[in-house]
Design a protein around this motif. Structure first.
Motif, PDB file in Angstrom:
ATOM      1  N   HIS A   1      -2.750   5.255  10.380  1.00  0.00           N
ATOM      2  CA  HIS A   1      -1.754   6.323  10.216  1.00  0.00           C
ATOM      3  C   HIS A   1      -1.889   7.011   8.860  1.00  0.00           C
ATOM      4  O   HIS A   1      -1.913   8.245   8.773  1.00  0.00           O
ATOM      5  CB  HIS A   1      -0.348   5.746  10.381  1.00  0.00           C
ATOM      6  N   LEU A   2      -2.006   6.223   7.811  1.00  0.00           N
ATOM      7  CA  LEU A   2      -1.991   6.795   6.463  1.00  0.00           C
ATOM      8  C   LEU A   2      -3.318   7.438   6.078  1.00  0.00           C
ATOM      9  O   LEU A   2      -3.347   8.261   5.151  1.00  0.00           O
ATOM     10  CB  LEU A   2      -1.622   5.702   5.457  1.00  0.00           C
ATOM     11  N   ARG A   3      -4.396   7.100   6.761  1.00  0.00           N
ATOM     12  CA  ARG A   3      -5.682   7.726   6.422  1.00  0.00           C
ATOM     13  C   ARG A   3      -5.653   9.219   6.698  1.00  0.00           C
ATOM     14  O   ARG A   3      -6.465   9.980   6.140  1.00  0.00           O
ATOM     15  CB  ARG A   3      -6.816   7.072   7.217  1.00  0.00           C
ATOM     16  N   LEU A   4      -4.724   9.671   7.561  1.00  0.00           N
ATOM     17  CA  LEU A   4      -4.633  11.090   7.882  1.00  0.00           C
ATOM     18  C   LEU A   4      -4.009  11.895   6.752  1.00  0.00           C
ATOM     19  O   LEU A   4      -4.074  13.125   6.758  1.00  0.00           O
ATOM     20  CB  LEU A   4      -3.813  11.278   9.165  1.00  0.00           C
ATOM     21  N   ASP A   5      -3.375  11.208   5.791  1.00  0.00           N
ATOM     22  CA  ASP A   5      -2.820  11.867   4.607  1.00  0.00           C
ATOM     23  C   ASP A   5      -3.874  11.815   3.514  1.00  0.00           C
ATOM     24  O   ASP A   5      -4.054  10.802   2.841  1.00  0.00           O
ATOM     25  CB  ASP A   5      -1.539  11.148   4.168  1.00  0.00           C
ATOM     26  N   ALA A   6      -4.572  12.939   3.347  1.00  0.00           N
ATOM     27  CA  ALA A   6      -5.692  12.956   2.406  1.00  0.00           C
ATOM     28  C   ALA A   6      -5.235  12.901   0.956  1.00  0.00           C
ATOM     29  O   ALA A   6      -6.039  12.609   0.067  1.00  0.00           O
ATOM     30  CB  ALA A   6      -6.534  14.215   2.626  1.00  0.00           C
ATOM     31  N   ALA A   7      -3.973  13.168   0.691  1.00  0.00           N
ATOM     32  CA  ALA A   7      -3.502  13.215  -0.696  1.00  0.00           C
ATOM     33  C   ALA A   7      -3.152  11.826  -1.211  1.00  0.00           C
ATOM     34  O   ALA A   7      -3.792  11.311  -2.134  1.00  0.00           O
ATOM     35  CB  ALA A   7      -2.296  14.151  -0.808  1.00  0.00           C
ATOM     36  N   THR A   8      -2.141  11.201  -0.638  1.00  0.00           N
ATOM     37  CA  THR A   8      -1.653   9.917  -1.177  1.00  0.00           C
ATOM     38  C   THR A   8      -1.658   8.808  -0.132  1.00  0.00           C
ATOM     39  O   THR A   8      -1.144   7.718  -0.400  1.00  0.00           O
ATOM     40  CB  THR A   8      -0.219  10.097  -1.712  1.00  0.00           C
ATOM     41  N   GLY A   9      -2.218   9.067   1.046  1.00  0.00           N
ATOM     42  CA  GLY A   9      -2.159   8.077   2.115  1.00  0.00           C
ATOM     43  C   GLY A   9      -2.745   6.731   1.735  1.00  0.00           C
ATOM     44  O   GLY A   9      -2.122   5.689   1.953  1.00  0.00           O
ATOM     45  N   MET A  10      -3.936   6.727   1.145  1.00  0.00           N
ATOM     46  CA  MET A  10      -4.577   5.456   0.814  1.00  0.00           C
ATOM     47  C   MET A  10      -3.857   4.738  -0.315  1.00  0.00           C
ATOM     48  O   MET A  10      -3.769   3.509  -0.339  1.00  0.00           O
ATOM     49  CB  MET A  10      -6.037   5.684   0.449  1.00  0.00           C
ATOM     50  N   SER A  11      -3.322   5.496  -1.263  1.00  0.00           N
ATOM     51  CA  SER A  11      -2.563   4.860  -2.329  1.00  0.00           C
ATOM     52  C   SER A  11      -1.327   4.165  -1.771  1.00  0.00           C
ATOM     53  O   SER A  11      -1.010   3.035  -2.155  1.00  0.00           O
ATOM     54  CB  SER A  11      -2.147   5.904  -3.375  1.00  0.00           C
ATOM     55  N   VAL A  12      -0.657   4.822  -0.850  1.00  0.00           N
ATOM     56  CA  VAL A  12       0.516   4.221  -0.220  1.00  0.00           C
ATOM     57  C   VAL A  12       0.108   2.982   0.572  1.00  0.00           C
ATOM     58  O   VAL A  12       0.802   1.962   0.560  1.00  0.00           O
ATOM     59  CB  VAL A  12       1.232   5.247   0.678  1.00  0.00           C
ATOM     60  N   TRP A  13      -1.021   3.068   1.281  1.00  0.00           N
ATOM     61  CA  TRP A  13      -1.473   1.915   2.070  1.00  0.00           C
ATOM     62  C   TRP A  13      -1.739   0.706   1.174  1.00  0.00           C
ATOM     63  O   TRP A  13      -1.312  -0.408   1.469  1.00  0.00           O
ATOM     64  CB  TRP A  13      -2.717   2.269   2.860  1.00  0.00           C
ATOM     65  N   TRP A  14      -2.451   0.932   0.079  1.00  0.00           N
ATOM     66  CA  TRP A  14      -2.740  -0.178  -0.827  1.00  0.00           C
ATOM     67  C   TRP A  14      -1.447  -0.749  -1.421  1.00  0.00           C
ATOM     68  O   TRP A  14      -1.253  -1.966  -1.440  1.00  0.00           O
ATOM     69  CB  TRP A  14      -3.661   0.284  -1.957  1.00  0.00           C
ATOM     70  N   ARG A  15      -0.570   0.130  -1.904  1.00  0.00           N
ATOM     71  CA  ARG A  15       0.626  -0.340  -2.595  1.00  0.00           C
ATOM     72  C   ARG A  15       1.614  -1.026  -1.650  1.00  0.00           C
ATOM     73  O   ARG A  15       2.128  -2.118  -1.941  1.00  0.00           O
ATOM     74  CB  ARG A  15       1.312   0.848  -3.277  1.00  0.00           C
ATOM     75  N   ASP A  16       1.891  -0.365  -0.508  1.00  0.00           N
ATOM     76  CA  ASP A  16       2.973  -0.842   0.362  1.00  0.00           C
ATOM     77  C   ASP A  16       2.511  -1.808   1.444  1.00  0.00           C
ATOM     78  O   ASP A  16       3.348  -2.502   2.033  1.00  0.00           O
ATOM     79  CB  ASP A  16       3.670   0.344   1.041  1.00  0.00           C
ATOM     80  N   HIS A  17       1.205  -1.850   1.715  1.00  0.00           N
ATOM     81  CA  HIS A  17       0.751  -2.656   2.844  1.00  0.00           C
ATOM     82  C   HIS A  17      -0.263  -3.729   2.428  1.00  0.00           C
ATOM     83  O   HIS A  17      -0.005  -4.924   2.589  1.00  0.00           O
ATOM     84  CB  HIS A  17       0.164  -1.739   3.929  1.00  0.00           C
ATOM     85  N   ALA A  18      -1.413  -3.302   1.913  1.00  0.00           N
ATOM     86  CA  ALA A  18      -2.438  -4.291   1.544  1.00  0.00           C
ATOM     87  C   ALA A  18      -1.927  -5.242   0.469  1.00  0.00           C
ATOM     88  O   ALA A  18      -2.061  -6.464   0.582  1.00  0.00           O
ATOM     89  CB  ALA A  18      -3.706  -3.569   1.077  1.00  0.00           C
ATOM     90  N   ASP A  19      -1.316  -4.658  -0.573  1.00  0.00           N
ATOM     91  CA  ASP A  19      -0.856  -5.507  -1.676  1.00  0.00           C
ATOM     92  C   ASP A  19       0.369  -6.326  -1.308  1.00  0.00           C
ATOM     93  O   ASP A  19       0.795  -7.177  -2.103  1.00  0.00           O
ATOM     94  CB  ASP A  19      -0.557  -4.641  -2.911  1.00  0.00           C
ATOM     95  N   HIS A  20       0.922  -6.081  -0.152  1.00  0.00           N
ATOM     96  CA  HIS A  20       2.034  -6.912   0.322  1.00  0.00           C
ATOM     97  C   HIS A  20       1.528  -8.037   1.225  1.00  0.00           C
ATOM     98  O   HIS A  20       1.849  -9.209   1.010  1.00  0.00           O
ATOM     99  CB  HIS A  20       3.051  -6.062   1.077  1.00  0.00           C
ATOM    100  N   HIS A  21       0.733  -7.681   2.238  1.00  0.00           N
ATOM    101  CA  HIS A  21       0.340  -8.676   3.244  1.00  0.00           C
ATOM    102  C   HIS A  21      -0.782  -9.598   2.770  1.00  0.00           C
ATOM    103  O   HIS A  21      -0.769 -10.799   3.084  1.00  0.00           O
ATOM    104  CB  HIS A  21      -0.106  -7.957   4.530  1.00  0.00           C
ATOM    105  N   MET A  22      -1.759  -9.063   2.037  1.00  0.00           N
ATOM    106  CA  MET A  22      -2.919  -9.892   1.693  1.00  0.00           C
ATOM    107  C   MET A  22      -2.555 -11.083   0.807  1.00  0.00           C
ATOM    108  O   MET A  22      -3.055 -12.197   1.040  1.00  0.00           O
ATOM    109  CB  MET A  22      -3.996  -9.026   1.049  1.00  0.00           C
ATOM    110  N   PRO A  23      -1.727 -10.920  -0.221  1.00  0.00           N
ATOM    111  CA  PRO A  23      -1.346 -12.125  -0.993  1.00  0.00           C
ATOM    112  C   PRO A  23      -0.648 -13.168  -0.138  1.00  0.00           C
ATOM    113  O   PRO A  23      -0.804 -14.379  -0.373  1.00  0.00           O
ATOM    114  CB  PRO A  23      -0.401 -11.560  -2.073  1.00  0.00           C
ATOM    115  N   ILE A  24       0.115 -12.725   0.872  1.00  0.00           N
ATOM    116  CA  ILE A  24       0.768 -13.692   1.755  1.00  0.00           C
ATOM    117  C   ILE A  24      -0.264 -14.392   2.625  1.00  0.00           C
ATOM    118  O   ILE A  24      -0.217 -15.616   2.827  1.00  0.00           O
ATOM    119  CB  ILE A  24       1.827 -12.979   2.630  1.00  0.00           C
ATOM    120  N   LEU A  25      -1.228 -13.632   3.142  1.00  0.00           N
ATOM    121  CA  LEU A  25      -2.274 -14.233   3.967  1.00  0.00           C
ATOM    122  C   LEU A  25      -3.107 -15.227   3.149  1.00  0.00           C
ATOM    123  O   LEU A  25      -3.555 -16.262   3.668  1.00  0.00           O
ATOM    124  CB  LEU A  25      -3.180 -13.149   4.545  1.00  0.00           C
ATOM    125  N   MET A  26      -3.339 -14.911   1.867  1.00  0.00           N
ATOM    126  CA  MET A  26      -4.194 -15.753   1.041  1.00  0.00           C
ATOM    127  C   MET A  26      -3.427 -16.856   0.315  1.00  0.00           C
ATOM    128  O   MET A  26      -4.035 -17.676  -0.383  1.00  0.00           O
ATOM    129  CB  MET A  26      -4.927 -14.893   0.010  1.00  0.00           C
TER     130      MET A  26
END
Length: 289
Positions: free
Chosen positions: A213-238
């Motif tokens: 979903h966020l990859r379609l936002d060329a401006a801040t989509g990836m930054s939001v994905w990293w901040r709100d999603h990857a940096d939330h779930h990955m530490p829990i998974l690891m």
């Protein structure tokens, strides 16, 4: 004399055939084909209908004002006639004083000016009615156009970049989110056979869908994905207390240093089918079984 044959009975060069063309037969040359059914843009039709309703109210209001103006003008004309009759009677009456005759003439002038103003009001009201009727005609034309114009096609859903959570993890996530895996259930942990944890599958699925979903936002989509999603779930998974707690890989390559790809093993075939492609029902049942 011989009997006439079919060649004598039916002239092959006749312009019209000796029978009627059925309804199911092809239309003759020049006939317009039947229009294909379509669905108009409902929102455009409703908006046009609202414009027509507003235009009709405007016409009714303008016509009411015109009627009132015409009545006022008629009354003014009657008053002019009365004043003129009175002035004529005063002019022929020798008993009337000069000032009375002058007053009667002034009243005629006054009533005449009032009638002229009423006539001007009628002209303005007539112009307003004409303008309102033109507006109504334009609104009705727009409504007819909206009813006869097909609705625009629905925008296509964006195509997924990755066809499954497995492909997302295999080709992207494990290559960009790299951490040292210490093994022995301490520090950062990870399981190459990640699909065996229901929680891990759900979290990775969430990461994948959010990324799509966020990859379609060329401006801040990836930054939001990293901040709100990857940096939330990955530490829990690891986390050593997370869904991969106690995971220990069989080989040294399952304990990568920081910068190396996360451990990965292929899931059973058919467990995560490519959702970009239609899935055969029998194949799906076999995969779930």
């Amino acid at each position: 004399m011989s009997d006439p044959g079919w060649g004598d009975m039916l002239d092959p060069y006749d312009e019209e055939p000796p029978f009627d063309v059925g309804e199911d037969d092809e239309p003759r040359d020049g006939a317009e084909p039947a229009a294909e059914p379509f669905t108009p843009d409902i929102e455009a039709v409703l908006a046009a209908q609202a414009q027509v309703s507003a235009a009709r109210r405007a016409v009714a209001a303008a016509e009411d004002k015109l009627t009132a103006a015409e009545d006022a003008h008629a009354d003014a004309e009657d008053e002019v006639s009365v004043a003129e009759t009175k002035a004529a009677e005063y002019a022929d009456d020798d008993d009337k004083k000069e000032w009375q005759r002058a007053a009667a003439q002034r009243d005629v002038s006054k009533r005449t000016r009032a009638s002229a103003r009423a006539a001007a009001t009628v002209s303005k009201a007539q112009a307003a009615v004409q303008e309102a009727r033109l507006g109504l005609a334009e609104a009705e034309a727009q409504l007819q156009y909206a009813r006869s114009t097909p609705a625009p096609p629905e925008p296509e859903e964006p195509t997924l970049y990755y066809g499954s959570v497995d492909e997302f993890l295999r080709e992207f996530l494990r290559k960009v989110y790299t951490r040292r895996i210490d093994g022995k259930g301490q520090g950062n942990v990870w399981a190459a056979e990640w699909w065996k944890s229901r929680e891990a599958v759900h979290r990775l699925e969430a990461l994948w869908r959010a990324w799509e979903h966020l990859r379609l936002d060329a401006a801040t989509g990836m930054s939001v994905w990293w901040r709100d999603h990857a940096d939330h779930h990955m530490p829990i998974l690891m986390s050593s207390e997370g869904p991969f707690r106690g995971s220990v890989g069989p080989d040294d390559h399952c304990f990568p240093d920081k910068g190396e790809f996360l451990p990965y093993a292929n899931p059973p075939e058919g467990l995560f089918p490519d959702v970009r492609e239609p899935v055969d029902a029998d194949s799906a049942d076999e995969a779930q079984g």
